[in-house]
Scaffold this active site. Structure first.
Site: not given
Length: 306
Positions: A91, A175
């Protein structure tokens, strides 16, 4: 001092978006595990992880300890790279292109420009196009995902809320992206132009996404996955694979849980297998309620939308 790892992402073989997204495609259907040392990396590889993420601390400890979270020590990254044969990711902070340059020089296989670390630039993300190493970036929405892809990201993951052991934010983001893609699919060409302006994304990327019915790059779930059932839930929502961090090595039996999580990615649609692998895993990591967090890492994004 060991030489930088020679990998599939060597400079002679990478550089184009097609190649970088192709490397990410090779991880589909897999699980990527956060590790902080060579021993954990070995456990992850033996369990069947398709890649490992080299970190200074797992996200749960970053939350607990506070302070500024930075790129991991290069020596630690090299030790992990020397230990495993699977791809190694690391990262960098949002906008910290110098950390990204260092990671590329080390020979990591992927760079994750991550909100888990303290942002270095609150206005700009790293320009990922000039790099030879593929980038992974987090997203909460279609707009965020396509902005990162336009910057050169070869792989997207839901941001979720890493280090919480709570999957609710990862589900919300998965979603949301699915919902906005369905909206795009229903729009005319003229309406897509307006939608692209609304989202702050390039029209051509939105058109491609609408045509495909999915993001044009690999999309993994991340942030708060702690059980095989969590993995199954996100896979059934349509992601291509998962990242798991604190949920494994902050649990009571990391080796067994790691293997169970790998099985859950493969058999996410088989409740019987999921029930079997979920037995006797030991205590899961202690979770956090996301609504009580003083800061949500998922909200870390540069302010620019173009």
């Amino acid at each position: 001092m060991s030489e930088p790892k020679t990998s599939a992402t060597s400079e002679t073989q990478t550089g184009t978006m097609t190649v970088k997204t192709g490397l990410a495609q090779m991880l589909k259907g897999g699980i990527i595990m956060d590790v902080i040392n060579a021993d954990q990396a070995r456990v992850a590889e033996e369990a069947g992880a398709c890649a490992v993420m080299a970190l200074e601390k797992v996200p749960a400890d970053i939350r607990k300890d506070g302070g500024v979270a930075r790129m991991a020590d290069p020596r630690k990254i090299k030790e992990i790279m020397d230990t495993v044969t699977v791809p190694v990711m690391a990262k960098c902070r949002i906008g910290h292109f110098a950390e990204a340059q260092i990671l590329q020089n080390l020979g990591v296989d992927f760079i994750d420009e991550s909100e888990v670390l303290s942002p270095a630039d609150d206005e700009n993300h790293v320009d990922k196009q000039p790099f030879n190493v593929p980038f992974v970036c987090g997203a909460r929405s279609l707009g965020e995902a396509l902005r990162r892809i336009s910057e050169g990201a070869a792989m997207i993951r839901t941001k979720g809320e890493a280090g919480t052991g709570n999957v609710v934010e990862a589900v919300r983001h998965a979603r949301q992206i699915n919902r906005e893609i369905r909206v795009a699919q229903c729009l005319s060409s003229a309406e897509l132009y307006g939608y692209a302006k609304q989202l702050g994304v390039p029209l051509d990327l939105l058109q491609k996404t609408a045509k495909l019915g999915r993001l044009p790059v690999v999309n993994f779930a991340a942030g708060g996955l702690a059980t095989p059932a969590d993995v199954s839930l996100l896979m059934q929502l349509g992601v291509d694979g998962v990242f798991v961090g604190s949920g494994i090595f902050k649990s009571g039996n990391p080796e067994k849980r790691a293997k169970a999580m790998v099985q859950a990615v493969t058999h996410y649609n088989d409740p019987k297998v999921l029930a079997d692998v979920s037995e006797d895993l030991g205590d899961p990591m202690v979770g956090l309620n996301c609504e009580h967090l003083s800061e949500k890492w998922a909200q870390r994004e540069s302010v620019h939308k173009s």
